[in-house]
Design an enzyme around this catalytic site. Sequence first.
Site, short mmCIF file in Angstrom:
data_model
loop_
_atom_site.label_atom_id
_atom_site.label_comp_id
_atom_site.label_asym_id
_atom_site.label_seq_id
_atom_site.Cartn_x
_atom_site.Cartn_y
_atom_site.Cartn_z
N ASP A 32 0.63 -1.04 -0.03
CA ASP A 32 0.08 0.02 0.09
C ASP A 32 0.80 1.26 0.05
O ASP A 32 1.87 1.03 0.67
CB ASP A 32 -0.84 0.01 1.25
CG ASP A 32 -2.06 0.68 1.10
OD1 ASP A 32 -3.25 0.35 1.19
OD2 ASP A 32 -2.06 2.13 0.65
N LEU A 83 -0.06 4.03 1.00
CA LEU A 83 -0.68 5.10 2.06
C LEU A 83 -0.94 6.25 1.69
O LEU A 83 -0.33 7.25 2.13
CB LEU A 83 0.38 4.93 3.30
CG LEU A 83 0.79 3.68 4.10
CD1 LEU A 83 1.72 4.02 5.13
CD2 LEU A 83 -0.48 3.06 4.50
N THR A 84 -1.68 6.52 0.72
CA THR A 84 -2.27 7.72 0.13
C THR A 84 -3.24 8.16 1.46
O THR A 84 -3.43 7.56 2.41
CB THR A 84 -2.94 7.53 -1.15
OG1 THR A 84 -4.39 7.08 -0.75
CG2 THR A 84 -2.37 6.88 -2.21
N SER A 130 -10.43 5.84 -5.32
CA SER A 130 -11.84 5.21 -5.23
C SER A 130 -12.87 6.11 -5.13
O SER A 130 -13.88 6.00 -4.99
CB SER A 130 -11.71 4.07 -4.27
OG SER A 130 -11.73 5.10 -2.57
N THR A 153 -15.96 -2.54 -9.63
CA THR A 153 -17.21 -1.76 -9.11
C THR A 153 -18.21 -2.17 -10.02
O THR A 153 -17.94 -2.10 -11.09
CB THR A 153 -16.69 -0.33 -8.90
OG1 THR A 153 -18.00 0.23 -8.70
CG2 THR A 153 -16.25 0.33 -10.13
N ASP A 154 -19.50 -1.90 -9.43
CA ASP A 154 -20.53 -1.73 -10.19
C ASP A 154 -20.71 -0.38 -11.09
O ASP A 154 -21.43 -0.54 -12.15
CB ASP A 154 -21.85 -1.99 -9.55
CG ASP A 154 -22.21 -0.87 -8.30
OD1 ASP A 154 -21.32 -0.01 -8.44
OD2 ASP A 154 -23.21 -0.84 -7.79
N GLU A 155 -19.82 0.44 -10.81
CA GLU A 155 -20.11 1.81 -11.56
C GLU A 155 -19.60 1.44 -13.14
O GLU A 155 -19.75 2.38 -13.78
CB GLU A 155 -19.31 2.99 -11.02
CG GLU A 155 -19.74 3.14 -9.43
CD GLU A 155 -19.30 4.49 -9.11
OE1 GLU A 155 -18.89 5.36 -9.65
OE2 GLU A 155 -19.45 4.64 -7.99
N TYR A 195 -13.78 8.28 -12.59
CA TYR A 195 -13.47 6.97 -11.68
C TYR A 195 -13.86 5.82 -12.31
O TYR A 195 -13.15 4.64 -12.51
CB TYR A 195 -14.15 7.06 -10.41
CG TYR A 195 -14.39 6.01 -9.32
CD1 TYR A 195 -13.02 5.08 -9.06
CD2 TYR A 195 -15.52 5.28 -9.17
CE1 TYR A 195 -13.20 4.04 -8.16
CE2 TYR A 195 -15.60 4.02 -8.56
CZ TYR A 195 -14.29 3.45 -8.32
OH TYR A 195 -14.51 2.35 -7.60
N LYS A 240 -11.67 2.38 -13.70
CA LYS A 240 -12.03 1.25 -13.19
C LYS A 240 -12.41 0.12 -14.37
O LYS A 240 -11.95 -1.17 -14.60
CB LYS A 240 -13.19 0.87 -12.29
CG LYS A 240 -12.64 1.61 -10.91
CD LYS A 240 -11.69 0.94 -10.30
CE LYS A 240 -11.76 -0.45 -9.73
NZ LYS A 240 -10.63 -1.02 -8.75
N ASN A 251 -20.17 -0.22 -0.68
CA ASN A 251 -19.57 -0.71 0.62
C ASN A 251 -20.02 0.46 1.88
O ASN A 251 -19.76 1.45 1.51
CB ASN A 251 -18.33 -1.15 0.48
CG ASN A 251 -18.00 -2.45 -0.10
OD1 ASN A 251 -17.34 -3.25 0.40
ND2 ASN A 251 -18.81 -2.57 -1.16
N LEU A 271 -20.36 8.95 1.41
CA LEU A 271 -21.69 9.44 1.97
C LEU A 271 -21.87 9.06 3.53
O LEU A 271 -22.12 10.21 4.07
CB LEU A 271 -22.82 9.10 1.05
CG LEU A 271 -24.13 9.61 1.56
CD1 LEU A 271 -24.46 10.77 1.29
CD2 LEU A 271 -25.19 8.46 1.40
N PRO A 318 -24.56 17.73 3.44
CA PRO A 318 -24.82 17.99 1.71
C PRO A 318 -25.52 16.85 0.92
O PRO A 318 -24.73 16.26 0.45
CB PRO A 318 -23.21 18.67 1.41
CG PRO A 318 -22.56 17.80 2.27
CD PRO A 318 -23.36 17.36 3.49
N TYR A 358 -17.16 21.72 -0.61
CA TYR A 358 -18.47 22.28 -0.10
C TYR A 358 -18.66 23.62 0.61
O TYR A 358 -19.52 24.05 1.04
CB TYR A 358 -18.61 21.27 1.20
CG TYR A 358 -18.87 19.66 0.94
CD1 TYR A 358 -20.04 19.53 0.32
CD2 TYR A 358 -17.89 19.00 1.32
CE1 TYR A 358 -20.07 18.00 -0.08
CE2 TYR A 358 -17.94 17.66 1.00
CZ TYR A 358 -19.12 16.91 0.35
OH TYR A 358 -19.33 15.77 -0.11
#
Length: 347
Positions: free
Chosen positions: A33, A35-36, A85, A130-132, A155, A159, A185, A195, A210, A346
């Site tokens: 990793d 580590l971002t 991600s 991903t499902d995206e 994104y 992917k 997830n 979110l 928001p 925001y």
Amino acid sequence: MNILITGGAGFIGSQVVRLFLEIFPKSHIYNLDALTYAGNLENLSDVETSSNYTFIKGDINDAPFLMNLFSKYQFDKVIHLAAESHVDRSIKDPIAFVQTNVIGTLNLLNAAKSIWKDDYSSKLFYHISTDEVYGTLGETGLFTENTSYDPNSPYAASKASSDHFVRAYGETYGLPYIISNCSNNYGPNQFPEKLIPLFINNIIEHKPLPVYGDGNYTRDWLFVKDHAFAIALIFEKGKLKETYNIGGFNEWKNIDLVKLLCDIMDEKLSRKRDSSKSLITYVKDRPGHDKRYAIDATKIEKELGWKPSVTFEEGLSLTVDWYLANDQWLKNVTSGSYQEYYKKMYS
Ligand code: NAD
Ligand code: DAU
């Protein structure tokens, strides 16, 4: 087995590392990793001294480093989770997503191919996606493994591209691969820009919640531990060259989810009923916002016997409990660069 897990310090990766240490005590788990901002070794503090665990700090964008790593440790299997991600970040800086998600994946594929030297017996490159990649659904229908790719955000496009390269290495060079595409997830250790953890953190701090656009966007939510179980099952029993869709059978409109979360938080924080709901603020929509995601997880259910183990209400309650009990984790990850990101997004 020497198992390489990339992105193991992230939200899902840390659950996968922990689970694999438990179910494969005779294997060695290597966690690579960079580590971002999203990677955090605190996520694995409970297992970091395990004798069959090694953490390696490194970047999948560094091709020579990967070549040396594969040569040194002779990995038998790879589970590839490392990625940029977050959709909103990809809208602000698409290139970083192409770099890590596409080029980084290619670097890993090249290292595996070159070190395994076309002797692929008992080798596996398992790519987590991903499902995206499937784009967006209307009011009805579900994403199946045969749904055409139609990514909308940078994104999702990055992917989708990485999925295509994994498949292409299978077809062209015979590299043994499996791909799984999972829905949204939620759970402990998720960085509070997505979110659910963002809203938990804002409710704790009495900050506005928001909600993008009209809030009528739908996602299919899965508890992160159930995703990790699915990954372990596919790793052990999945068929090479196959795709498995993973989902929660659990669709929620954002606004309904947010209201449920507000109720749970009010109760757990002993606040007046509906006080968190008063924080809901409708803001400018995300550009290219996908209307609805929903996974048909029949294949993994029928072929491998997988099912989510917790209901959404149970999982959400466990998640809120975790964030309330780990306020120091939250403070640590929300200091520094997160604050700059938050202002940009925001304010
Ligand atoms: P995350 O952002 O929490 O973690 C990503 C991890 O990858 C971090 O630890 C980060 O440090 C590491 N990383 C990033 N760039 C790297 C690089 N160049 N080299 C090495 N490590 C790097 O992400 P997540 O939510 O845990 O997602 C993990 C994977 O699962 C991703 O591939 C994502 O596309 C996929 N996925 C996520 C979800 C979701 O809802 N979160 C759903 C389906 C699929
Ligand atoms: O579907 C799987 C994907 O789910 C994963 O591949 C991604 O890595 C993961 O980030 C997630 O993408 P989403 O864009 O769906 O997740 P996010 O938590 O960013 O947003 C969920 C929904 O909530 C989405 O419709 C946008 C909305 N939203 C999000 C944020 C951060 C808001 O309304 N307000 C917000 O502040």
